[in-house]
Motif scaffolding. Structure first.
Motif, short mmCIF file in Angstrom:
data_model
loop_
_atom_site.label_atom_id
_atom_site.label_comp_id
_atom_site.label_asym_id
_atom_site.label_seq_id
_atom_site.Cartn_x
_atom_site.Cartn_y
_atom_site.Cartn_z
N ILE A 10 0.98 -1.15 0.11
CA ILE A 10 -0.11 -0.14 -0.09
C ILE A 10 1.05 1.16 -0.10
CG2 ILE A 10 -1.70 1.27 1.34
CD1 ILE A 10 -2.66 -1.48 2.80
N GLY A 13 5.04 5.42 -3.16
CA GLY A 13 6.03 6.36 -3.09
C GLY A 13 7.50 5.78 -3.13
N ILE A 33 -0.50 -0.71 -4.66
CA ILE A 33 -1.94 -0.05 -4.99
C ILE A 33 -1.40 1.54 -4.36
CG2 ILE A 33 -3.51 -1.61 -4.90
CD1 ILE A 33 -4.41 -0.57 -2.09
N LYS A 35 -3.33 5.37 -3.87
CA LYS A 35 -5.01 6.18 -3.96
C LYS A 35 -4.80 7.36 -5.05
CE LYS A 35 -3.90 9.54 -0.32
NZ LYS A 35 -4.32 9.99 1.16
N ASN A 51 21.74 12.47 1.74
CA ASN A 51 22.73 12.86 2.90
C ASN A 51 22.59 12.42 4.00
OD1 ASN A 51 20.88 14.52 5.02
ND2 ASN A 51 19.80 14.60 3.13
N ALA A 204 3.34 1.31 3.21
CA ALA A 204 4.57 2.24 3.19
C ALA A 204 3.46 3.42 2.50
CB ALA A 204 5.36 1.76 1.94
N VAL A 228 7.79 23.24 2.35
CA VAL A 228 7.49 23.75 1.01
C VAL A 228 8.65 23.70 0.32
CG1 VAL A 228 6.40 25.50 -0.13
CG2 VAL A 228 5.29 24.94 1.76
N SER A 337 13.34 11.32 5.65
CA SER A 337 14.47 10.92 4.99
C SER A 337 14.45 9.76 4.12
CB SER A 337 15.84 10.85 5.75
OG SER A 337 16.46 12.07 6.08
N GLY A 338 13.24 9.48 3.83
CA GLY A 338 12.91 8.36 2.77
C GLY A 338 13.46 8.34 1.61
N VAL A 339 13.84 9.61 0.86
CA VAL A 339 14.72 9.59 -0.20
C VAL A 339 16.05 8.98 -0.21
CG1 VAL A 339 15.41 11.02 -2.16
CG2 VAL A 339 13.40 11.59 -1.23
C1 LIG Z 1 9.45 19.51 1.97
C2 LIG Z 1 10.18 18.32 1.77
C3 LIG Z 1 11.47 17.98 1.83
C4 LIG Z 1 12.10 17.02 1.92
N1 LIG Z 1 13.52 16.75 2.13
C5 LIG Z 1 14.26 15.58 1.97
C6 LIG Z 1 15.47 15.37 1.51
O1 LIG Z 1 16.16 16.32 1.20
N2 LIG Z 1 16.09 14.29 1.73
C7 LIG Z 1 15.49 12.83 2.16
O2 LIG Z 1 15.83 12.08 2.13
N3 LIG Z 1 14.12 13.17 2.44
C8 LIG Z 1 13.40 14.27 2.22
N4 LIG Z 1 12.10 14.56 2.54
C9 LIG Z 1 11.32 13.34 3.14
C10 LIG Z 1 10.96 12.28 2.08
O3 LIG Z 1 10.56 12.91 0.86
C11 LIG Z 1 10.11 11.24 2.54
O4 LIG Z 1 10.71 10.45 3.62
C12 LIG Z 1 9.75 10.15 1.36
O5 LIG Z 1 9.21 10.78 0.43
C13 LIG Z 1 8.90 9.13 2.07
O6 LIG Z 1 8.40 8.42 0.99
P1 LIG Z 1 7.14 7.15 1.31
O7 LIG Z 1 7.15 6.63 -0.11
O8 LIG Z 1 7.32 6.62 2.67
O9 LIG Z 1 5.95 8.33 1.36
P2 LIG Z 1 5.10 9.18 0.19
O10 LIG Z 1 5.98 9.60 -0.92
O11 LIG Z 1 4.29 9.97 0.86
O12 LIG Z 1 4.22 7.97 -0.30
C14 LIG Z 1 3.05 7.29 0.32
C15 LIG Z 1 1.83 6.85 -0.92
O13 LIG Z 1 1.16 6.22 -0.25
C16 LIG Z 1 -0.11 6.54 -0.81
N5 LIG Z 1 -1.36 6.30 0.06
C17 LIG Z 1 -1.53 6.87 1.18
N6 LIG Z 1 -2.80 6.46 1.68
C18 LIG Z 1 -3.05 5.52 0.94
C19 LIG Z 1 -4.40 4.72 0.77
N7 LIG Z 1 -5.32 4.58 1.81
N8 LIG Z 1 -4.46 3.91 -0.15
C20 LIG Z 1 -3.51 3.79 -1.04
N9 LIG Z 1 -2.48 4.59 -1.12
C21 LIG Z 1 -2.28 5.46 -0.24
C22 LIG Z 1 -0.05 7.86 -1.16
O14 LIG Z 1 -0.68 8.43 -2.03
C23 LIG Z 1 1.45 8.21 -1.39
O15 LIG Z 1 1.67 7.85 -2.89
C24 LIG Z 1 11.35 15.49 2.32
C25 LIG Z 1 9.92 15.68 2.60
C26 LIG Z 1 9.36 16.81 2.30
C27 LIG Z 1 7.55 17.09 2.30
#
Ligand SMILES: Cc1cc2nc3c(=O)[nH]c(=O)nc-3n(C[C@H](O)[C@H](O)[C@H](O)COP(=O)(O)OP(=O)(O)OC[C@H]3O[C@@H](n4cnc5c(N)ncnc54)[C@H](O)[C@@H]3O)c2cc1C
Length: 383
Positions: A10, A13, A33, A35, A51, A204, A228, A337-339
């Motif tokens: 789920i 990202g 999947i 959303k 970093n 996730a 932002v 820091s998920g990137v």
């Molecule tokens: C402004 C900003 C700056 C950042 N800078 C950095 C940086 O410089 N370096 C770094 O390492 N990290 C940085 N981060 C953090 C990093 O971007 C995140 O930790 C990372 O993107 C998390 O990835 P993810 O896949 O866990 O979450 P997300 O990218 O949020 O993905 C989660 C996904 O789950 C989906 N989802 C949610 N609910 C549901 C549901 N009910 N059903 C189906 N799908 C669902 C969402 O639509 C989304 O696509 C930054 C974040 C922000 C906001």
């Protein structure tokens, strides 16, 4: 645990797709999947700097460091240009107080064995010749840090999952779990479109992982952390890497910037986890104007407003990755820091899920460290 066959992930990202792309190599049947149709979560709105310099204590720093070292292989495995580049990071300060804090941060990272060093104004200028760099009190260069473009990474990973026989369904939201008669094991995932039978679920879903966790009888509290970044119209190549510039008195916050493959600038303000909810065009113009003091050519660029991004942020600030005891076939992965961390999380999570082992690198970062009254969690701080 027997080897899972049907796994639903789920969240598409950068974290969910990294786990899925790793899992599929072990022969699992994967359905991802999301959303959203464009995977609009934190990944797309991230500054996406790879970093570890400012991260502490050592176990968290080391997790990031190890993932940084995995990025070249992950980027290459995706088979196309995902904007991954190791262009280094430069930072400088113009006040004694901030300069001292920078020197201490550099010393701490060095004590972890991290190759960051103090630098002179000339060295910074040689690294980024187009910048205006003045009145340097303290400065650092870290050659091993880099950047990537999450939308490109996610799309490439999705294509690879599909090519390898997996399914990725965008615009399909999780609604609930189906459980077996003991109410402990998930047997299916109900979505807006259908019910997906499964042996195991990976959650996730970024900031939504907490709500989805409740439905798996578990508690994974997060804090709200809005940020932002502003983008610009494409510009000719002007920067080599990541720039962390000091605060100007009239602006009051630091500025950081980088340039994407297509020439777009990405500009953020404050420290890496600074909270900001101003996504107005006025703020975007102000931030670009501020950045122009350091990079005069940016005066030609038009600012573009991006929506507020919400960082996935477990309450104590550290990653939460692993199976949860309340529902033993649910695996959670939520982190700031998920990137930076995506390649490592993808690799370790897929090993734990497929082989039923527990990797020691993740032991201090398990989701079950929080109590249901909101206490628990780690008492140290990640930066
Ligand atoms: C402004 C900003 C700056 C950042 N800078 C950095 C940086 O410089 N370096 C770094 O390492 N990290 C940085 N981060 C953090 C990093 O971007 C995140 O930790 C990372 O993107 C998390 O990835 P993810 O896949 O866990 O979450 P997300 O990218 O949020 O993905 C989660 C996904 O789950 C989906 N989802 C949610 N609910 C549901 C549901 N009910 N059903 C189906 N799908 C669902 C969402 O639509 C989304 O696509 C930054 C974040 C922000 C906001």
């Amino acid at each position: 645990m027997t080897q899972p066959k049907n796994i639903v992930v789920i969240g598409a990202g950068i974290v969910g797709t990294s786990i899925a792309v790793n899992l599929i190599q072990y022969g699992a049947n994967i359905t991802v999947i999301d959303k959203d149709t464009q995977t609009n979560g934190a990944s797309r709105l991230s500054f996406a700097w790879i970093n570890a310099a400012g991260k502490t204590p050592f176990d968290y720093h080391d997790l990031n460091r190890r993932s940084m070292e995995m990025w070249p292989r992950y980027a290459q495995s995706l088979g196309r240009d995902v904007g991954f580049k190791v262009g280094g990071t430069i930072t400088w300060e113009t006040s004694e107080q901030r300069g001292e804090a920078l020197i201490n941060k550099v010393k701490r990272a060095q004590s972890y064995g991290y190759p960051i060093r103090l630098a002179t104004q000339n060295e910074l200028q040689n690294h980024e010749p187009n910048l205006t760099i003045e009145n340097v009190v303290a400065a650092s260069i870290c050659e091993i840090e880099g950047q990537v473009e999450p939308p490109r990474v996610i799309q490439a990973a999705i294509d690879k999952i599909i090519e390898s026989g997996g399914e990725v369904s965008l615009g399909e939201a999780f609604e609930n779990f189906e459980f077996d008669s003991t109410d402990h094991l998930i047997t299916g995932v109900k979505t807006t479109n259908r019910t997906l039978p499964c042996d195991l679920v990976v959650v996730a879903a970024g900031i939504d992982t907490t709500d989805i966790g409740y439905k798996a009888h578990t508690f994974l509290p997060q804090s709200t952390s809005p940020g932002v970044v502003v983008k610009t119209s494409p510009m000719p190549p002007l920067l080599n890497g990541i720039v962390y510039a000091p605060s100007l008195e009239e602006y009051g916050r630091e500025v950081h910037m980088k340039q994407l493959i297509d020439g777009t600038f990405v500009i953020g303000e404050g420290e890496q986890s600074s909270k900001n909810t101003d996504d107005s065009i006025e703020n975007a113009k102000r931030l670009v104007e501020f950045a122009t003091r350091y990079l005069p050519q940016l005066g030609e660029a038009s600012p573009r407003v991006e929506p507020i991004g919400y960082r996935p942020m477990p309450l104590d600030g550290f990653p939460a990755i692993g199976f949860v005891k309340e529902t033993p076939n649910a695996y959670m992965a939520v982190t700031h820091s998920g990137v930076t961390l995506a390649p490592l999380i993808g690799e370790l999570a897929s090993i734990e899920i497929t082989h039923g082992v527990s990797t020691p690198q993740l032991d201090a970062f398990r989701p079950n460290r929080f109590n249901t009254d909101g206490t628990g969690g780690r008492t140290d701080s990640p930066d």
